[in-house]
Design a protein around this motif. Structure first.
Motif, PDB file in Angstrom:
ATOM      1  N   PRO A   8     -37.228  83.459  -5.196  1.00  0.00           N
ATOM      2  CA  PRO A   8     -37.640  82.274  -4.548  1.00  0.00           C
ATOM      3  C   PRO A   8     -37.851  82.711  -2.923  1.00  0.00           C
ATOM      4  N   LYS A   9     -37.034  83.832  -2.424  1.00  0.00           N
ATOM      5  CA  LYS A   9     -37.382  84.171  -0.912  1.00  0.00           C
ATOM      6  C   LYS A   9     -37.866  85.753  -0.994  1.00  0.00           C
ATOM      7  N   THR A  11     -39.207  89.118   1.026  1.00  0.00           N
ATOM      8  CA  THR A  11     -39.155  89.617   2.117  1.00  0.00           C
ATOM      9  C   THR A  11     -40.658  89.694   2.786  1.00  0.00           C
ATOM     10  N   THR A  12     -40.572  89.848   4.424  1.00  0.00           N
ATOM     11  CA  THR A  12     -41.853  89.659   5.071  1.00  0.00           C
ATOM     12  C   THR A  12     -43.013  90.775   4.457  1.00  0.00           C
ATOM     13  N   ARG A  15     -44.360  89.701   1.057  1.00  0.00           N
ATOM     14  CA  ARG A  15     -45.465  88.566   1.318  1.00  0.00           C
ATOM     15  C   ARG A  15     -46.669  89.139   1.984  1.00  0.00           C
TER      16      ARG A  15
END
Length: 82
Positions: A8-9, A11-12, A15
């Motif tokens: 769900p999350k 890392t930068t 992304r």
């Protein structure tokens, strides 16, 4: 439809790299897909390097290796730091 589920999350870095059209898809498949995808990615890059050698000759052999010199420096520094 994908054969893997993303966390769900992200890392930068993930992304950003996942938005690159071709490399992002390969990176996503290797990171979260089947374990055999690593070997397909390696075979793809070796094949592309071979195609560049056939198209451009010796510069096709030397320039990708020359471009990977900074990557190897970073890897050696990371290895030496433990």
């Amino acid at each position: 439809m994908t054969a893997y589920t993303l966390p769900p999350k992200l890392t930068t870095f993930e992304r950003i790299i996942f938005r690159v059209p071709v490399l992002g898809r390969i990176w996503k498949e290797v990171s979260y897909g089947d374990e055999g995808n690593v070997y397909y990615a390696i075979a793809t890059f070796i094949s592309l390097w071979g195609i560049s050698i056939m198209l451009f000759g010796l510069p096709g052999l030397y320039l990708p290796a020359l471009a990977l010199v900074p990557v190897m420096w970073i890897i050696l520094i990371l290895i030496s730091r433990g």
